[in-house]
Design a protein around this motif. Structure first.
Motif, PDB file in Angstrom:
ATOM      1  N   TRP A  29      53.620   6.192   6.566  1.00 21.51           N
ATOM      2  CA  TRP A  29      54.109   7.571   6.512  1.00 21.51           C
ATOM      3  C   TRP A  29      53.019   8.574   6.844  1.00 21.51           C
ATOM      4  N   VAL A  30      51.803   8.328   6.366  1.00 20.80           N
ATOM      5  CA  VAL A  30      50.731   9.286   6.654  1.00 20.80           C
ATOM      6  C   VAL A  30      50.296   9.174   8.123  1.00 20.80           C
ATOM      7  N   LEU A  31      50.359   7.958   8.683  1.00 20.53           N
ATOM      8  CA  LEU A  31      50.094   7.825  10.127  1.00 20.53           C
ATOM      9  C   LEU A  31      51.060   8.695  10.927  1.00 20.53           C
ATOM     10  N   ILE A  32      52.337   8.570  10.597  1.00 24.28           N
ATOM     11  CA  ILE A  32      53.355   9.352  11.315  1.00 24.28           C
ATOM     12  C   ILE A  32      53.142  10.843  11.064  1.00 24.28           C
ATOM     13  N   SER A  33      52.835  11.180   9.812  1.00 19.51           N
ATOM     14  CA  SER A  33      52.645  12.586   9.468  1.00 19.51           C
ATOM     15  C   SER A  33      51.475  13.198  10.243  1.00 19.51           C
ATOM     16  N   ALA A  34      50.412  12.406  10.408  1.00 18.41           N
ATOM     17  CA  ALA A  34      49.253  12.919  11.142  1.00 18.41           C
ATOM     18  C   ALA A  34      49.651  13.241  12.580  1.00 18.41           C
ATOM     19  N   ALA A  35      50.455  12.358  13.175  1.00 20.36           N
ATOM     20  CA  ALA A  35      50.905  12.622  14.550  1.00 20.36           C
ATOM     21  C   ALA A  35      51.804  13.850  14.583  1.00 20.36           C
ATOM     22  N   LEU A  36      52.664  14.010  13.568  1.00 22.22           N
ATOM     23  CA  LEU A  36      53.547  15.182  13.506  1.00 22.22           C
ATOM     24  C   LEU A  36      52.729  16.470  13.416  1.00 22.22           C
ATOM     25  N   VAL A  37      51.706  16.465  12.573  1.00 26.94           N
ATOM     26  CA  VAL A  37      50.905  17.684  12.416  1.00 26.94           C
ATOM     27  C   VAL A  37      50.116  17.956  13.693  1.00 26.94           C
ATOM     28  N   LEU A  38      49.651  16.898  14.347  1.00 27.28           N
ATOM     29  CA  LEU A  38      48.937  17.112  15.614  1.00 27.28           C
ATOM     30  C   LEU A  38      49.834  17.820  16.621  1.00 27.28           C
ATOM     31  N   LEU A  39      51.118  17.444  16.640  1.00 25.17           N
ATOM     32  CA  LEU A  39      52.062  18.063  17.580  1.00 25.17           C
ATOM     33  C   LEU A  39      52.251  19.549  17.308  1.00 25.17           C
ATOM     34  N   MET A  40      51.977  19.968  16.079  1.00 23.85           N
ATOM     35  CA  MET A  40      52.181  21.388  15.748  1.00 23.85           C
ATOM     36  C   MET A  40      51.258  22.305  16.539  1.00 23.85           C
ATOM     37  N   THR A  41      50.106  21.808  16.945  1.00 20.34           N
ATOM     38  CA  THR A  41      49.175  22.690  17.656  1.00 20.34           C
ATOM     39  C   THR A  41      49.654  22.998  19.076  1.00 20.34           C
ATOM     40  N   PRO A  42      50.058  22.006  19.878  1.00 17.22           N
ATOM     41  CA  PRO A  42      50.727  22.347  21.138  1.00 17.22           C
ATOM     42  C   PRO A  42      51.977  23.209  20.901  1.00 17.22           C
ATOM     43  N   ALA A  43      52.728  22.908  19.841  1.00 19.70           N
ATOM     44  CA  ALA A  43      53.924  23.713  19.538  1.00 19.70           C
ATOM     45  C   ALA A  43      53.533  25.163  19.291  1.00 19.70           C
ATOM     46  N   LEU A  44      52.455  25.359  18.554  1.00 20.11           N
ATOM     47  CA  LEU A  44      51.967  26.714  18.306  1.00 20.11           C
ATOM     48  C   LEU A  44      51.600  27.392  19.622  1.00 20.11           C
ATOM     49  N   PHE A 228      59.613  20.796  13.171  1.00 20.27           N
ATOM     50  CA  PHE A 228      59.591  19.325  13.221  1.00 20.27           C
ATOM     51  C   PHE A 228      58.248  18.786  12.717  1.00 20.27           C
ATOM     52  N   GLY A 229      57.168  19.343  13.245  1.00 14.70           N
ATOM     53  CA  GLY A 229      55.850  18.878  12.842  1.00 14.70           C
ATOM     54  C   GLY A 229      55.540  19.163  11.382  1.00 14.70           C
ATOM     55  N   TRP A 230      56.146  20.236  10.884  1.00 13.14           N
ATOM     56  CA  TRP A 230      55.866  20.664   9.505  1.00 13.14           C
ATOM     57  C   TRP A 230      56.370  19.649   8.474  1.00 13.14           C
ATOM     58  N   PHE A 231      57.328  18.808   8.879  1.00 13.54           N
ATOM     59  CA  PHE A 231      57.737  17.741   7.961  1.00 13.54           C
ATOM     60  C   PHE A 231      56.563  16.812   7.668  1.00 13.54           C
ATOM     61  N   GLY A 232      55.683  16.643   8.665  1.00  8.87           N
ATOM     62  CA  GLY A 232      54.476  15.861   8.433  1.00  8.87           C
ATOM     63  C   GLY A 232      53.438  16.649   7.648  1.00  8.87           C
ATOM     64  N   PHE A 233      53.392  17.947   7.917  1.00  4.90           N
ATOM     65  CA  PHE A 233      52.427  18.823   7.247  1.00  4.90           C
ATOM     66  C   PHE A 233      52.679  18.833   5.745  1.00  4.90           C
ATOM     67  N   ASN A 234      53.915  19.092   5.358  1.00  2.00           N
ATOM     68  CA  ASN A 234      54.249  19.157   3.934  1.00  2.00           C
ATOM     69  C   ASN A 234      54.584  17.785   3.362  1.00  2.00           C
ATOM     70  N   GLY A 235      55.454  17.054   4.070  1.00  2.00           N
ATOM     71  CA  GLY A 235      55.849  15.741   3.572  1.00  2.00           C
ATOM     72  C   GLY A 235      54.664  14.793   3.486  1.00  2.00           C
ATOM     73  N   GLY A 236      53.799  14.851   4.491  1.00  2.00           N
ATOM     74  CA  GLY A 236      52.636  13.967   4.514  1.00  2.00           C
ATOM     75  C   GLY A 236      51.616  14.308   3.453  1.00  2.00           C
ATOM     76  N   SER A 237      51.638  15.544   2.983  1.00  2.00           N
ATOM     77  CA  SER A 237      50.646  15.959   1.984  1.00  2.00           C
ATOM     78  C   SER A 237      50.836  15.268   0.643  1.00  2.00           C
ATOM     79  N   ALA A 238      51.946  14.566   0.484  1.00  2.00           N
ATOM     80  CA  ALA A 238      52.087  13.706  -0.693  1.00  2.00           C
ATOM     81  C   ALA A 238      51.176  12.490  -0.572  1.00  2.00           C
ATOM     82  N   LEU A 239      50.633  12.285   0.636  1.00  2.00           N
ATOM     83  CA  LEU A 239      49.714  11.178   0.929  1.00  2.00           C
ATOM     84  C   LEU A 239      50.350   9.809   0.681  1.00  2.00           C
ATOM     85  N   GLY A 240      51.651   9.738   0.787  1.00  2.00           N
ATOM     86  CA  GLY A 240      52.312   8.459   0.655  1.00  2.00           C
ATOM     87  C   GLY A 240      53.811   8.600   0.803  1.00  2.00           C
ATOM     88  N   ALA A 241      54.478   7.471   0.953  1.00  2.00           N
ATOM     89  CA  ALA A 241      55.932   7.471   1.073  1.00  2.00           C
ATOM     90  C   ALA A 241      56.525   7.481  -0.335  1.00  2.00           C
TER      91      ALA A 241
END
Lengths: 456, 130
Positions: A29-44, A228-241
């Motif tokens: 989950w954190v692997l996926i979240s990291a990729a989601l947050v990375l996508l937020m920068t191009p999105a921005l 979309f990316g923010w699901f990784g930003f917030n969801g991933g911040s739990a640092l686990g599934a």
């Protein structure tokens, strides 16, 4: 990051118990979240890019994309250590510099996922935080000084702020709640943006000409991808599934939805039309506001936070456009105002039942005070440090292009390219003519086809 | 010969083209332009910023015709481009000193006379048939 936001006691408890085994599910989950947050920068980049004029689209996109480069490298070499290595209450040490000791075993703050993954996940936050600032100085800052600025800013401003809140520093010890970065990312970038807009100064035509967004579709595309990316930003911040990740995920869906609804109502009542730029802005404001609260409040709390957050940001934008402050893309109204409202409302709606701690609505009014201290600290430190940094850079190199270059647009001046070149009238220039003045080909170096081609 | 220059509303272009075909006027150049003909400004709002768009999108047609086609070309445009609101546009008729067709080197009236009766007939059959 929930660990540090909750209580020091809880973090301590984790460290005292037997070593937690790495979890495949958490790691995934954190692997996926990291990729989601990375996508937020191009999105921005697209969110911002759509709101500028067409002559500055590439420059605006590059201000985000370049952060993927310089801040990633800086983070790996030094920033991560300053943020998370053991140190004082104010700054991390150098134990993790050059990623020394950051390996595939569980991290000290993330026992269930590899330390290296925690570093990378945190790096994606550093990247977007620096890029957020660019919205305040688009269309008029030289690219070189911008790169120097965000590189140093990520070390001097961002890393210490992370340490204060999540890395074992004084705000975390104080009990301030910041689930995924309302203070660390959004208030921090918001006040830095205001400062940057003031130090760099407004666009040359600000207040006299109307800088109309050149492609509102990009702004909506960017807002959608940010969500979309923010699901990784917030969801991933739990640092686990974990169940907390589910809560943060759902809150990330609900809060911006409420903001969007309130924003559309305000637009309909006050601007008479529901605008697309407004909708895109409202989504971002809602995402910002729920960020500090995502894993600490229940879903109805998230709806309330999202709905309430629309109001101050909406009026901040209306007011700002009537002032001399050329915070061009309203970084302050979205991230500063939205971040402050979110941080304070986290103190109101935090709920022990949902895994946060006792909030004001349950009788613990003091938590709002703690949240306010964190807000004030972020505003003061980031504001002052950003002024000092920009002024120091200005001593070495000018921050702005010449006025006529600003008129031509930063795409051609800074990058030698156009976002929407049509190619008509483009003439091939021989290699030795590349030394011609920037952007202009010397006429006598133009490629002429051999005579045999032009005669029958 | 005359050069007929018409500034029309973009949304009227299809109707004008159809009217020109019905009038058997062939060969035109179209460009998107911006202008102001005294119509009300569009008002747009971007965040707090209210903007008056003083220039409206228009389409500019250029049609080179021989003398006996001038009248019907202008009539076709006037009839098809009109809405009755301010901002319908203008038609200008300009004298032309000389015309050449690049492909054949034909000059003047010959150069502006359509050369493909096959397509002309085909189109008239199609319109008659419907």
């Amino acid at each position: 990051m929930a660990f540090a936001g909750m209580t020091p006691l809880l973090t301590g408890a984790i460290l005292q118990t037997a070593p937690v085994e790495l979890s495949g599910a958490d790691t995934a989950w954190v692997l996926i979240s990291a990729a989601l947050v990375l996508l937020m920068t191009p999105a921005l980049g697209f969110f911002y890019g759509g709101l500028v004029r067409s002559k500055n689209i590439l420059n605006t996109l590059m201000m985000s994309f370049a952060s993927l480069g310089v801040v990633s490298v800086t983070w790996a070499l030094l920033g991560y250590s300053l943020a998370f290595a053991p140190g004082s209450a104010w700054l991390g040490g150098l134990d993790y510099a050059f990623l020394r000791g950051v390996g595939l075993e569980g991290g000290p703050l993330s026992p269930a996922i590899p330390h290296l993954l925690f570093m990378a996940y945190q790096g994606t936050f550093a990247i977007i935080t620096a890029a957020l600032i660019s919205g305040a100085i688009v269309e008029r800052m030289k690219f070189g000084p911008y790169l120097v600025f965000i590189t140093l800013w990520s070390l001097v401003v961002y890393a210490p702020m992370v340490h204060w809140v999540w890395g074992g520093g004084w705000l975390g010890s104080l009990g301030a709640l910041d689930f995924a970065g309302g203070t660390v990312v959004h208030i921090n970038a918001g006040i830095a943006a205001v400062v940057a807009a003031i130090v760099v100064g407004g666009r040359k035509d600000w207040g006299r000409q109307a800088p109309v967004p050149h492609n509102v579709t990009y702004a909506l595309l960017g807002a959608g991808l940010l969500w979309f990316g923010w699901f990784g930003f917030n969801g991933g911040s739990a640092l686990g599934a974990t169940p907390t990740a589910v809560l943060a995920f759902v809150n990330t869906m609900l809060a911006p939805a409420a903001t969007l609804v309130v924003w559309m109502i305000l637009d309909a009542l006050l601007s008479k039309k529901i605008t697309a730029v407004g909708a895109a802005t409202g989504i971002v404001v809602g995402l910002v506001a729920v960020t500090p609260a995502a894993g600490f409040v229940g879903p109805l709390g998230a709806l309330a936070i999202g709905g309430i957050a629309a109001i101050p940001s909406y009026f901040a934008i209306q007011y700002r456009s009537r002032t001399r402050l050329d915070d061009s893309l309203d970084v302050w109204a979205a991230h500063g105002t939205g971040g402050i409202v979110g941080a304070l409302l986290t103190g109101v709606f935090a709920s022990e039942v949902w895994g946060g701690k006792l909030g004001a609505i349950d009788g613990n009014v003091g938590l709002i005070g703690t949240q306010a201290i964190a807000v004030a600290a972020a505003l003061a430190y980031s504001g002052i440090a950003t002024v000092v940094l920009l002024k120091a850079i200005e001593l070495v190199m000018p921050l702005r292009p010449k006025v006529n270059e600003e008129g031509v647009g930063m795409d051609i001046v800074a990058h030698g390219e156009e976002g929407y070149a049509r190619g008509e009238g483009a003439v091939l220039v021989l290699p030795d003519a590349v030394s011609a003045p920037k952007g202009y080909a010397a006429r006598d170096n133009v490629h002429v086809p051999a005579a045999s081609h032009s005669t029958l | 010969m005359k050069l007929i220059v018409a500034i029309i509303r973009p949304e009227k272009l299809s109707e004008v083209m159809e009217a020109l075909y019905r009038a058997e006027v062939r060969g035109l150049t179209v460009a998107g332009v911006q202008g102001h003909g005294g119509e009300l400004e569009k008002v747009e709002t971007y965040r707090g910023l209210t903007v008056k768009m003083e220039l409206q999108d228009k389409v500019r047609l250029e049609i080179g015709v021989s003398e006996n086609f001038v009248e019907r070309t202008v009539r076709a445009i006037l009839a098809s481009a009109r809405t009755g609101e301010v901002g319908d546009g203008k038609v200008f008729v300009l004298p032309v000193e000389k015309v050449y067709r690049i492909r054949t080197g034909e000059e003047d009236s010959e150069a502006v006379t359509p050369q493909d009766p096959g397509i002309t007939e085909l189109l008239s059959q199609m319109t008659a048939g419907k």
